[in-house]
Design a protein around this motif. Structure first.
Motif, PDB file in Angstrom:
ATOM      1  N   HIS A   4       0.846  -1.053   0.050  1.00 26.28           N
ATOM      2  CA  HIS A   4      -0.191  -0.038  -0.044  1.00 26.28           C
ATOM      3  C   HIS A   4       0.933   1.203   0.048  1.00 26.28           C
ATOM      4  CE1 HIS A   4      -3.576  -2.420   0.899  1.00 26.28           C
ATOM      5  NE2 HIS A   4      -2.851  -2.860   1.641  1.00 26.28           N
ATOM      6  N   LYS A   5       2.170   1.254   0.054  1.00 24.06           N
ATOM      7  CA  LYS A   5       3.076   2.418   0.067  1.00 24.06           C
ATOM      8  C   LYS A   5       2.750   3.288  -1.214  1.00 24.06           C
ATOM      9  CE  LYS A   5       6.670   0.614   3.124  1.00 24.06           C
ATOM     10  NZ  LYS A   5       8.039   0.349   3.392  1.00 24.06           N
ATOM     11  N   ALA A   6       2.802   2.488  -2.244  1.00 24.33           N
ATOM     12  CA  ALA A   6       2.693   3.323  -3.549  1.00 24.33           C
ATOM     13  C   ALA A   6       1.307   4.237  -3.572  1.00 24.33           C
ATOM     14  CB  ALA A   6       2.609   2.655  -4.858  1.00 24.33           C
ATOM     15  N   ALA A   7       0.300   3.431  -3.286  1.00 23.77           N
ATOM     16  CA  ALA A   7      -1.258   4.076  -3.125  1.00 23.77           C
ATOM     17  C   ALA A   7      -1.123   5.260  -2.243  1.00 23.77           C
ATOM     18  CB  ALA A   7      -1.954   3.015  -2.901  1.00 23.77           C
ATOM     19  N   LYS A   8      -0.608   4.946  -1.032  1.00 22.59           N
ATOM     20  CA  LYS A   8      -0.347   6.070   0.148  1.00 22.59           C
ATOM     21  C   LYS A   8       0.370   7.085  -0.564  1.00 22.59           C
ATOM     22  CE  LYS A   8       0.947   6.516   4.850  1.00 22.59           C
ATOM     23  NZ  LYS A   8       1.595   5.886   6.031  1.00 22.59           N
ATOM     24  N   ARG A   9       1.570   6.934  -1.390  1.00 28.95           N
ATOM     25  CA  ARG A   9       2.277   7.987  -1.650  1.00 28.95           C
ATOM     26  C   ARG A   9       1.413   8.850  -2.756  1.00 28.95           C
ATOM     27  NH1 ARG A   9       5.311   8.720  -6.122  1.00 28.95           N
ATOM     28  NH2 ARG A   9       5.183   6.354  -6.671  1.00 28.95           N
ATOM     29  N   LYS A  11      -1.939   9.011  -2.732  1.00 24.92           N
ATOM     30  CA  LYS A  11      -2.962   9.684  -2.139  1.00 24.92           C
ATOM     31  C   LYS A  11      -2.503  10.829  -1.217  1.00 24.92           C
ATOM     32  CE  LYS A  11      -6.664   8.885   1.351  1.00 24.92           C
ATOM     33  NZ  LYS A  11      -7.275   7.602   2.088  1.00 24.92           N
ATOM     34  N   LEU A  12      -1.027  10.764  -0.825  1.00 24.52           N
ATOM     35  CA  LEU A  12      -0.617  11.992   0.029  1.00 24.52           C
ATOM     36  C   LEU A  12      -0.309  13.187  -1.128  1.00 24.52           C
ATOM     37  CD1 LEU A  12       0.724  13.466   2.664  1.00 24.52           C
ATOM     38  CD2 LEU A  12       2.894  12.256   1.685  1.00 24.52           C
ATOM     39  N   THR A  13       0.191  12.766  -2.337  1.00 24.45           N
ATOM     40  CA  THR A  13       0.446  13.694  -3.361  1.00 24.45           C
ATOM     41  C   THR A  13      -0.791  14.411  -3.875  1.00 24.45           C
ATOM     42  OG1 THR A  13       2.454  12.403  -3.888  1.00 24.45           O
ATOM     43  CG2 THR A  13       1.711  14.239  -5.524  1.00 24.45           C
ATOM     44  N   ASP A  14      -2.070  13.503  -3.708  1.00 22.74           N
ATOM     45  CA  ASP A  14      -3.028  14.126  -4.267  1.00 22.74           C
ATOM     46  C   ASP A  14      -3.569  15.443  -3.540  1.00 22.74           C
ATOM     47  OD1 ASP A  14      -3.081  12.770  -6.612  1.00 22.74           O
ATOM     48  OD2 ASP A  14      -4.399  11.118  -6.144  1.00 22.74           O
ATOM     49  N   SER A  36      -0.332  13.469 -18.694  1.00 23.74           N
ATOM     50  CA  SER A  36       0.200  12.034 -19.078  1.00 23.74           C
ATOM     51  C   SER A  36       0.851  11.444 -17.946  1.00 23.74           C
ATOM     52  CB  SER A  36       0.703  12.287 -20.560  1.00 23.74           C
ATOM     53  OG  SER A  36       0.305  12.734 -21.633  1.00 23.74           O
ATOM     54  N   LEU A  37       1.636  12.390 -17.337  1.00 22.25           N
ATOM     55  CA  LEU A  37       2.335  12.066 -16.087  1.00 22.25           C
ATOM     56  C   LEU A  37       1.491  11.442 -15.034  1.00 22.25           C
ATOM     57  CD1 LEU A  37       5.203  11.722 -14.897  1.00 22.25           C
ATOM     58  CD2 LEU A  37       5.022  14.024 -14.012  1.00 22.25           C
ATOM     59  N   LEU A  38       0.606  12.248 -14.900  1.00 21.88           N
ATOM     60  CA  LEU A  38      -0.781  11.855 -13.556  1.00 21.88           C
ATOM     61  C   LEU A  38      -1.213  10.371 -14.025  1.00 21.88           C
ATOM     62  CD1 LEU A  38      -2.243  15.280 -12.706  1.00 21.88           C
ATOM     63  CD2 LEU A  38      -0.506  13.966 -11.483  1.00 21.88           C
ATOM     64  N   GLU A  39      -1.577  10.397 -15.128  1.00 22.63           N
ATOM     65  CA  GLU A  39      -2.041   9.016 -15.705  1.00 22.63           C
ATOM     66  C   GLU A  39      -1.113   7.807 -15.478  1.00 22.63           C
ATOM     67  OE1 GLU A  39      -5.264   6.529 -16.558  1.00 22.63           O
ATOM     68  OE2 GLU A  39      -5.338   8.844 -16.034  1.00 22.63           O
ATOM     69  N   MET A  40       0.075   8.011 -15.876  1.00 24.26           N
ATOM     70  CA  MET A  40       1.184   7.107 -15.992  1.00 24.26           C
ATOM     71  C   MET A  40       1.278   6.841 -14.574  1.00 24.26           C
ATOM     72  SD  MET A  40       4.603   6.829 -17.731  1.00 24.26           S
ATOM     73  CE  MET A  40       4.223   7.038 -19.289  1.00 24.26           C
ATOM     74  N   GLU A  41       1.308   7.658 -13.685  1.00 24.70           N
ATOM     75  CA  GLU A  41       1.608   7.384 -12.160  1.00 24.70           C
ATOM     76  C   GLU A  41       0.558   6.539 -11.488  1.00 24.70           C
ATOM     77  OE1 GLU A  41       3.036   9.776  -7.954  1.00 24.70           O
ATOM     78  OE2 GLU A  41       1.633  10.765  -9.695  1.00 24.70           O
ATOM     79  N   ARG A  42      -0.655   6.886 -12.022  1.00 28.52           N
ATOM     80  CA  ARG A  42      -1.731   6.091 -11.513  1.00 28.52           C
ATOM     81  C   ARG A  42      -1.519   4.406 -11.906  1.00 28.52           C
ATOM     82  NH1 ARG A  42      -4.723  10.623 -13.249  1.00 28.52           N
ATOM     83  NH2 ARG A  42      -5.174  12.002 -11.485  1.00 28.52           N
ATOM     84  N   LYS A  43      -1.266   4.356 -13.222  1.00 28.14           N
ATOM     85  CA  LYS A  43      -1.228   2.998 -13.816  1.00 28.14           C
ATOM     86  C   LYS A  43       0.025   2.203 -12.978  1.00 28.14           C
ATOM     87  CE  LYS A  43      -3.219   4.051 -18.284  1.00 28.14           C
ATOM     88  NZ  LYS A  43      -2.963   3.984 -19.596  1.00 28.14           N
ATOM     89  N   LEU A  44       1.194   3.147 -12.956  1.00 25.82           N
ATOM     90  CA  LEU A  44       2.349   2.409 -12.269  1.00 25.82           C
ATOM     91  C   LEU A  44       2.005   2.000 -11.050  1.00 25.82           C
ATOM     92  CD1 LEU A  44       5.190   1.641 -12.749  1.00 25.82           C
ATOM     93  CD2 LEU A  44       5.889   4.078 -12.066  1.00 25.82           C
TER      94      LEU A  44
END
Length: 408
Positions: A4-9, A11-14, A36-44
């Motif tokens: 959950h670290k990536a999702a937490k990071r 969420k914190l950024t959002d 595009s960067l935001l969308e790629m970050e969500r997919k990653l």
């Protein structure tokens, strides 16, 4: 937990990003790279989280691998007549045991390609659950000690061993039978002839047999179309199950009935201690496959799950920088909107701003809801209102903007 670290990071950024950016203002819509960067970050983040969950599921089942165990059997002799050159003389001393013909057999083993394992090498005895060594000798001459058994036991009095050495007296040709019960991980079982003919495997773990049986059922389409919990037997499975149908949850129970302990590994070794050992004498070797826990793969996957502290610190610092830059962008957007509104229509801008300030002042003073008209009308009655310093400043700013627009 680490998944959950990536999702937490993210969420914190959002949360740190202002709403004006998340709602795609004019200046952000023009930046396709940012979107595009935001969308790629969500997919990653989603991909990383999914992979971490898959690794955790794999680690819970303990990854296994098949390795090759090479077993060596050799012998040596002592006190033989040919060694002292006294074949015709009897120089043995029964009281001291000196010059009594004897021999010893050594059983050793090691894993091939041991360089792949970074940890300490396992001892040979840890691969064996039980070992029996039988000597084919004349019981009239050697009535005792013709069978040696080693059952593995835990404790400080039974340390792991690199090999076993068995010493006996004698000078006659001897045949040895070595019976080894290997310690597989996970535990291996021998399938019954009926189930083996269906699945095409002879030895496998309990879980492996259940998975193979389930694959057979799916390929043959034996799962009931209406009630998916019911498995319908074909001609081969009818012999195994003994019924036309069986419940899905009872498959492990039926499989267990057709499992038995695997056959031991049997090695045969012969030698004649009365003959000189040729030089160099190489020990005989047998290669057997053994299933083990894949410690190397487990460690690599564990490293992927537990993020490096330096990487986590770097990511946290980058999150803070992104938040600061986003806040700075938000402030710049507000300044730009403020100045753009004033440049487009200074009079309307000042009128709107004064009405807003009047409403705020009325709210502070508790003057009641007048929609900003009472204070504003009172100010407009006074001519001194239009002689304040801000009027000249506003006129000069408007004139400067007008000249600048003409110059462009």
């Amino acid at each position: 937990m680490d998944g959950h670290k990536a999702a937490k990071r993210r969420k914190l950024t959002d949360k740190t990003l202002p709403n004006v950016i998340l709602q795609n203002p004019d200046f952000a819509e023009d930046s396709q790279m940012y979107q595009s960067l935001l969308e790629m970050e969500r997919k990653l983040d989603w991909t990383i989280t999914r992979k971490r969950m898959e690794i955790q599921d794999t680690l819970s089942r303990n990854p296994t691998t098949t390795r090759t165990l090479r077993i060596f059997v050799s012998h040596s002799v002592s006190g033989q007549p040919w060694q002292a050159g006294t074949e015709g003389d009897n120089l043995t001393n029964p009281e001291t045991g000196e010059s009594i013909p004897a021999w010893q057999v050594k059983v050793e083993g090691r894993l091939l390609e041991a360089r792949k394992d970074k940890g300490p090498q396992r001892k040979f005895s840890t691969f064996i659950k039980r070992m029996m060594v039988e000597f084919d000798r004349d019981t009239n001459v050697y009535p005792e000690n013709n069978i040696v058994e080693w059952p593995r036991a835990t404790g400080h009095h039974n340390p792991p061993l690199d090999g076993f050495t068995i010493r006996r007296t004698g000078d006659v040709p001897t045949n040895i039978r070595i019976v080894l019960y290997l310690d597989h991980f996970p535990e291996q079982y021998r399938l019954s002839p009926d189930l083996s003919s269906v699945l095409g495997i002879k030895e496998e773990s309990h879980l492996g047999v259940v998975q193979a049986l389930w694959n057979y059922i799916k390929i043959r389409g034996l799962q009931d179309k209406t009630d998916r919990r019911v498995i319908r037997s074909d001609d081969k499975l009818r012999v195994v199950f003994g019924n036309d149908t069986v419940q899905f949850q009872k498959l492990p129970e039926f499989v267990k009935r057709h499992l038995a302990p695997p056959d031991p590994l049997i090695l045969h070794y012969s030698f004649d201690p009365s003959l000189p050992i040729p030089e160099p004498e190489r020990p005989r070797a047998w290669d057997v496959e053994i299933k083990l826990e894949d410690a190397a793969l487990k460690n690599r996957m564990g490293v992927m799950l537990h993020a490096n502290k330096e990487i986590s610190t770097t990511l946290a610092k980058m999150d803070e920088e992104i938040a600061l830059l986003a806040q700075s962008l938000h402030n710049s957007h507000l300044k730009r909107t403020f100045l753009q509104s004033f440049a487009n229509d200074p009079a309307k801008f000042i009128q709107t701003w004064l009405e807003s300030q009047s409403r705020d002042l009325e709210s502070v003073l508790g003057a009641g809801a007048s929609e900003g008209l009472s204070l504003r009308q009172e100010e407009l009655r006074r001519s001194e209102f239009f002689r304040l310093p801000w009027v000249e400043e506003a006129v000069s700013v408007q004139e400067g903007l007008r000249l600048a627009s003409k110059g462009m």
